[in-house]
Design an enzyme around this catalytic site. Structure first.
Site, PDB file in Angstrom:
ATOM      1  N   PHE A  34       0.822  -1.214   0.000  1.00  0.00           N
ATOM      2  CA  PHE A  34       0.000   0.000   0.000  1.00  0.00           C
ATOM      3  C   PHE A  34       0.856   1.264   0.000  1.00  0.00           C
ATOM      4  O   PHE A  34       0.344   2.351   0.246  1.00  0.00           O
ATOM      5  CB  PHE A  34      -0.929   0.001   1.218  1.00  0.00           C
ATOM      6  CG  PHE A  34      -1.879  -1.169   1.217  1.00  0.00           C
ATOM      7  CD1 PHE A  34      -3.048  -1.119   0.469  1.00  0.00           C
ATOM      8  CD2 PHE A  34      -1.599  -2.325   1.919  1.00  0.00           C
ATOM      9  CE1 PHE A  34      -3.924  -2.195   0.443  1.00  0.00           C
ATOM     10  CE2 PHE A  34      -2.470  -3.411   1.901  1.00  0.00           C
ATOM     11  CZ  PHE A  34      -3.636  -3.346   1.158  1.00  0.00           C
TER      12      PHE A  34
ATOM     13  N   GLU B 101       4.077   6.313  -3.790  1.00  0.00           N
ATOM     14  CA  GLU B 101       5.306   6.905  -4.327  1.00  0.00           C
ATOM     15  C   GLU B 101       5.452   8.297  -3.743  1.00  0.00           C
ATOM     16  O   GLU B 101       4.476   9.011  -3.574  1.00  0.00           O
ATOM     17  CB  GLU B 101       5.244   6.941  -5.858  1.00  0.00           C
ATOM     18  CG  GLU B 101       5.369   5.551  -6.440  1.00  0.00           C
ATOM     19  CD  GLU B 101       5.207   5.529  -7.954  1.00  0.00           C
ATOM     20  OE1 GLU B 101       5.411   6.564  -8.597  1.00  0.00           O
ATOM     21  OE2 GLU B 101       4.852   4.463  -8.474  1.00  0.00           O
TER      22      GLU B 101
ATOM     23  N   ASN C 113      -7.786   0.446  -3.619  1.00  0.00           N
ATOM     24  CA  ASN C 113      -7.519   1.443  -4.660  1.00  0.00           C
ATOM     25  C   ASN C 113      -8.810   1.918  -5.316  1.00  0.00           C
ATOM     26  O   ASN C 113      -8.960   3.098  -5.638  1.00  0.00           O
ATOM     27  CB  ASN C 113      -6.545   0.887  -5.708  1.00  0.00           C
ATOM     28  CG  ASN C 113      -5.106   1.022  -5.243  1.00  0.00           C
ATOM     29  OD1 ASN C 113      -4.849   1.560  -4.170  1.00  0.00           O
ATOM     30  ND2 ASN C 113      -4.163   0.544  -6.033  1.00  0.00           N
TER      31      ASN C 113
ATOM     32  N   ALA D  64     -10.474  18.116  -4.518  1.00  0.00           N
ATOM     33  CA  ALA D  64     -10.861  18.205  -5.932  1.00  0.00           C
ATOM     34  C   ALA D  64      -9.626  18.612  -6.742  1.00  0.00           C
ATOM     35  O   ALA D  64      -8.753  19.321  -6.245  1.00  0.00           O
ATOM     36  CB  ALA D  64     -11.966  19.233  -6.090  1.00  0.00           C
ATOM     37  N   GLY D  65      -9.549  18.144  -7.967  1.00  0.00           N
ATOM     38  CA  GLY D  65      -8.391  18.466  -8.793  1.00  0.00           C
ATOM     39  C   GLY D  65      -8.625  18.086 -10.236  1.00  0.00           C
ATOM     40  O   GLY D  65      -9.774  18.021 -10.686  1.00  0.00           O
TER      41      GLY D  65
ATOM     42  N   CYS E 295      -1.075   3.021 -10.715  1.00  0.00           N
ATOM     43  CA  CYS E 295      -1.917   2.071  -9.983  1.00  0.00           C
ATOM     44  C   CYS E 295      -3.414   2.276 -10.174  1.00  0.00           C
ATOM     45  O   CYS E 295      -4.095   1.372 -10.646  1.00  0.00           O
ATOM     46  CB  CYS E 295      -1.563   2.111  -8.501  1.00  0.00           C
ATOM     47  SG  CYS E 295       0.075   1.450  -8.177  1.00  0.00           S
TER      48      CYS E 295
ATOM     49  N   LYS F 204      -5.079   1.499 -13.699  1.00  0.00           N
ATOM     50  CA  LYS F 204      -4.966   0.087 -14.104  1.00  0.00           C
ATOM     51  C   LYS F 204      -5.678  -0.845 -13.120  1.00  0.00           C
ATOM     52  O   LYS F 204      -6.315  -1.812 -13.528  1.00  0.00           O
ATOM     53  CB  LYS F 204      -3.489  -0.282 -14.303  1.00  0.00           C
ATOM     54  CG  LYS F 204      -2.879  -1.094 -13.211  1.00  0.00           C
ATOM     55  CD  LYS F 204      -1.493  -1.556 -13.511  1.00  0.00           C
ATOM     56  CE  LYS F 204      -0.703  -1.764 -12.243  1.00  0.00           C
ATOM     57  NZ  LYS F 204      -1.246  -2.698 -11.278  1.00  0.00           N
TER      58      LYS F 204
ATOM     59  N   LYS G  92       1.773  12.898  -9.226  1.00  0.00           N
ATOM     60  CA  LYS G  92       1.588  13.543  -7.926  1.00  0.00           C
ATOM     61  C   LYS G  92       2.948  14.063  -7.466  1.00  0.00           C
ATOM     62  O   LYS G  92       3.972  13.702  -8.065  1.00  0.00           O
ATOM     63  CB  LYS G  92       0.964  12.594  -6.918  1.00  0.00           C
ATOM     64  CG  LYS G  92       1.827  11.409  -6.570  1.00  0.00           C
ATOM     65  CD  LYS G  92       1.138  10.641  -5.498  1.00  0.00           C
ATOM     66  CE  LYS G  92       2.058   9.577  -4.955  1.00  0.00           C
ATOM     67  NZ  LYS G  92       1.513   8.939  -3.801  1.00  0.00           N
TER      68      LYS G  92
ATOM     69  N   ARG H 288       3.616   7.859 -15.298  1.00  0.00           N
ATOM     70  CA  ARG H 288       2.713   6.861 -15.880  1.00  0.00           C
ATOM     71  C   ARG H 288       1.261   7.280 -15.635  1.00  0.00           C
ATOM     72  O   ARG H 288       0.880   7.548 -14.509  1.00  0.00           O
ATOM     73  CB  ARG H 288       2.990   5.475 -15.262  1.00  0.00           C
ATOM     74  CG  ARG H 288       4.339   4.914 -15.711  1.00  0.00           C
ATOM     75  CD  ARG H 288       4.637   3.570 -15.082  1.00  0.00           C
ATOM     76  NE  ARG H 288       5.007   3.670 -13.682  1.00  0.00           N
ATOM     77  CZ  ARG H 288       5.324   2.625 -12.920  1.00  0.00           C
ATOM     78  NH1 ARG H 288       5.304   1.405 -13.423  1.00  0.00           N
ATOM     79  NH2 ARG H 288       5.659   2.791 -11.661  1.00  0.00           N
TER      80      ARG H 288
HETATM   81  P1  NAD Z   1       7.815  -1.193 -11.987  1.00  0.00           P
HETATM   82  O1  NAD Z   1       7.502  -1.241 -13.421  1.00  0.00           O
HETATM   83  O2  NAD Z   1       8.461   0.041 -11.412  1.00  0.00           O
HETATM   84  O3  NAD Z   1       8.732  -2.429 -11.599  1.00  0.00           O
HETATM   85  C1  NAD Z   1       8.520  -3.724 -12.048  1.00  0.00           C
HETATM   86  C2  NAD Z   1       9.873  -4.340 -12.331  1.00  0.00           C
HETATM   87  O4  NAD Z   1       9.715  -5.729 -12.644  1.00  0.00           O
HETATM   88  C3  NAD Z   1      10.593  -3.723 -13.542  1.00  0.00           C
HETATM   89  O5  NAD Z   1      11.856  -3.239 -13.124  1.00  0.00           O
HETATM   90  C4  NAD Z   1      10.717  -4.881 -14.534  1.00  0.00           C
HETATM   91  O6  NAD Z   1      11.900  -4.808 -15.288  1.00  0.00           O
HETATM   92  C5  NAD Z   1      10.709  -6.073 -13.606  1.00  0.00           C
HETATM   93  N1  NAD Z   1      10.341  -7.362 -14.229  1.00  0.00           N
HETATM   94  C6  NAD Z   1       9.350  -7.632 -15.100  1.00  0.00           C
HETATM   95  N2  NAD Z   1       9.333  -8.945 -15.426  1.00  0.00           N
HETATM   96  C7  NAD Z   1      10.343  -9.536 -14.727  1.00  0.00           C
HETATM   97  C8  NAD Z   1      10.828 -10.858 -14.613  1.00  0.00           C
HETATM   98  N3  NAD Z   1      10.272 -11.866 -15.313  1.00  0.00           N
HETATM   99  N4  NAD Z   1      11.870 -11.082 -13.808  1.00  0.00           N
HETATM  100  C9  NAD Z   1      12.425 -10.083 -13.111  1.00  0.00           C
HETATM  101  N5  NAD Z   1      12.013  -8.791 -13.160  1.00  0.00           N
HETATM  102  C10 NAD Z   1      10.969  -8.526 -13.962  1.00  0.00           C
HETATM  103  O7  NAD Z   1       6.437  -1.481 -11.215  1.00  0.00           O
HETATM  104  P2  NAD Z   1       6.027  -1.056  -9.736  1.00  0.00           P
HETATM  105  O8  NAD Z   1       5.475   0.324  -9.747  1.00  0.00           O
HETATM  106  O9  NAD Z   1       7.122  -1.407  -8.794  1.00  0.00           O
HETATM  107  O10 NAD Z   1       4.795  -2.034  -9.504  1.00  0.00           O
HETATM  108  C11 NAD Z   1       4.975  -3.434  -9.313  1.00  0.00           C
HETATM  109  C12 NAD Z   1       3.669  -4.008  -8.807  1.00  0.00           C
HETATM  110  O11 NAD Z   1       3.332  -3.422  -7.526  1.00  0.00           O
HETATM  111  C13 NAD Z   1       2.468  -3.741  -9.702  1.00  0.00           C
HETATM  112  O12 NAD Z   1       1.603  -4.813  -9.649  1.00  0.00           O
HETATM  113  C14 NAD Z   1       1.817  -2.520  -9.056  1.00  0.00           C
HETATM  114  O13 NAD Z   1       0.458  -2.425  -9.332  1.00  0.00           O
HETATM  115  C15 NAD Z   1       2.056  -2.808  -7.584  1.00  0.00           C
HETATM  116  N6  NAD Z   1       2.067  -1.618  -6.739  1.00  0.00           N
HETATM  117  C16 NAD Z   1       2.675  -0.479  -7.139  1.00  0.00           C
HETATM  118  C17 NAD Z   1       2.693   0.633  -6.303  1.00  0.00           C
HETATM  119  C18 NAD Z   1       3.345   1.924  -6.748  1.00  0.00           C
HETATM  120  O14 NAD Z   1       3.099   2.939  -6.094  1.00  0.00           O
HETATM  121  N7  NAD Z   1       4.172   1.920  -7.783  1.00  0.00           N
HETATM  122  C19 NAD Z   1       2.112   0.566  -5.031  1.00  0.00           C
HETATM  123  C20 NAD Z   1       1.535  -0.632  -4.639  1.00  0.00           C
HETATM  124  C21 NAD Z   1       1.516  -1.719  -5.490  1.00  0.00           C
END
Ligand code: NAD
Length: 434
Positions: free
Chosen positions: A152, A155, A208, A252-253, A260, A263, A320, A327
């Site tokens: 949770f 960023e 989310n 509001a914005g 996240c 998607k 943000k 993204r």
């Molecule tokens: P990201 O794209 O920053 O990182 C994912 C990483 O996985 C990339 O570096 C990619 O190269 C690597 N990868 C892909 N396939 C691979 C494989 N087969 N072997 C090894 N590495 C591999 O994504 P993220 O923002 O860190 O999000 C990851 C997950 O966490 C998503 O499901 C997202 O929804 C979830 N999430 C993200 C956030 C956020 O704030 N970014 C918060 C909570 C949950």
């Protein structure tokens, strides 16, 4: 504990580094060799406050390692966190190809009991699929557990969020998996929600979706406030001070974005549909959000009249503040809409410029907010970075071609702006009375 992190992006890197900082031995891996090479040299390819320093300390103290060799990561650990991306397909469903690839790699190198933890956000029943893949590769006697432990963190405050979570959600099917995860998270002293895997998977999508619903709800209210001359900031306070509702996510914005919310809501709608339930409420949340981004264009038309050949200055590109992540950022769509209407666009963001250069074309990248204002017909705040809250507006007014400000995040005082002689529009604010 011996932990490996597969996927060293925003979530994987923060998770791995924080677990190392808590005293565990962590190996982070990724299938992007450039990312791993950079990390080995101490370079972090994204901006997250405090992360580079924390990585460097834990690397130096020998608890955090990076490798491009997934076999090494798997065989040298007892707990494997899957942190790879789960992007959207064109139809909105989650693309779980990366998850499947990781599950197959784990199966290939499974040599002793492992706890395999879904940290990535995945649709309900993904845990079942992971188990099926590993069993089909290794047979029924393979020793492993699958668990769901959704993340949770936000960023921009990811380390603090990880280390001080409101709750830790643990979805398990065995006592062994439960005890390992409880022990791992013990140092955080956080409230635990222990449930089954499916429950944990749903909790993440539901959280989310609920937060996005709050944002769209207040954005819908902003439209009503604008029509009658009420102030949505006061309305939000009036709603949010009710403890059952809460103040957060009631600003509001110009709409939500990021990697996240859009998607995850799409994925949740899609999985519900697959399960035979039409989550129409969430489709409406999406619709309101899409409309909200376009209200900025309408406001610019109202204040500038004809848009072709006008210069629009955009402050803030990241979805943000305190992140360089663009993204699904509202800024990108807003900029493209202005360009389609024949506008010239100048932009500045404290951290997101390198990433924005990869996706935006024909915009002028400026060195600061004043540079954006110089010669622009209008200044639009799209991301509420702190540095935009403290601008010298006397200087800004002199630099602008027309004294027009659209405050897409309600960070300025409408009365002050009008007193200074700006033609000012915000989101759902009562400026007629100002
Ligand atoms: P990201 O794209 O920053 O990182 C994912 C990483 O996985 C990339 O570096 C990619 O190269 C690597 N990868 C892909 N396939 C691979 C494989 N087969 N072997 C090894 N590495 C591999 O994504 P993220 O923002 O860190 O999000 C990851 C997950 O966490 C998503 O499901 C997202 O929804 C979830 N999430 C993200 C956030 C956020 O704030 N970014 C918060 C909570 C949950």
């Amino acid at each position: 504990m011996k932990i490996s992190i597969i996927g060293s992006g925003y979530v994987g890197l923060v998770t791995g580094t924080c677990f190392a900082d808590l005293g565990n031995n962590v190996i982070c891996t990724d299938n992007d060799p450039a990312k791993i090479e950079a990390l080995k040299k101490g370079k972090v390819t994204m901006y997250e406050p405090g992360l580079e320093e924390l990585i460097s300390r834990n690397k130096k103290e020998g608890r955090l390692k990076f490798t491009g060799n997934i076999k090494e990561a798997i065989t040298k650990s007892d707990i494997i966190f899957i942190c790879v991306g789960t992007p959207s397909r064109d139809n909105g469903e989650a693309d779980l190809t990366y998850i499947e690839n990781v599950a197959r790699s784990i199966a290939a190198y499974l040599d002793s009991y492992k706890l395999i933890v879904e940290k990535s956000t995945v649709p309900v029943e993904t845990g079942e699929r992971i188990k099926e893949v590993i069993r089909s590769e290794k047979g029924e006697r393979a020793k492993f557990d699958v668990a769901s432990n959704p993340e949770f963190l936000k960023e921009g405050s990811a380390i603090d969020d990880f280390l001080h979570p409101d709750r830790v959600v643990i979805g398990v099917e065995s006592d062994k998996a439960k005890m390992i995860l409880i022990e791992l998270y013990k140092p955080l002293n956080a409230p635990l929600v222990v449930t089954d895997i499916k429950g944990a998977e749903i909790i993440k999508h539901a959280s989310n979706s609920f937060l996005a619903t709050k944002i769209s709800f207040v954005n819908a209210l902003s439209a009503i406030c604008e029509r009658v001359g009420a102030d949505v900031v006061e309305v939000s306070r009036g709603i949010g001070m009710d403890k059952r509702i809460g103040m957060s996510f009631l600003n509001a914005g110009v709409g939500y974005g990021g990697s996240c919310f859009p998607k995850d809501i799409d994925a949740f709608i899609h999985i519900c549909e697959k399960l035979g339930y039409d989550f129409g409420l969430l489709r409406e949340v999406k619709k309101i959000n899409a409309q909200q981004k376009l209200t900025v264009i309408k406001k610019a038309e109202g204040l500038l009249w004809n848009l072709p050949k006008k210069t629009i200055g955009v402050l803030g590109l990241s979805f943000k503040p305190n992140t360089d992540d663009i993204r699904q950022a509202p800024s990108v769509e807003i900029i493209r809409e202005f360009q389609e209407r024949g506008c010239l666009v100048k932009v500045y963001d404290p951290k997101a410029m390198p990433k924005a250069r990869e996706v935006l074309s024909k915009v002028t990248f400026c060195k600061n907010a004043y540079d954006v204002a110089r010669g622009a017909d209008c200044l639009i705040v799209v991301t509420e970075w702190n540095e935009f809250k403290e601008l010298d507006f006397v200087k800004i007014k002199k630099l602008l071609k027309q004294p027009v400000i659209i405050d897409g995040r309600n960070i300025y005082d409408p009365r002050l702006m009008q007193k200074m002689g700006f033609r000012y529009a915000a989101v759902g604010r009562n400026i007629r009375k100002a």
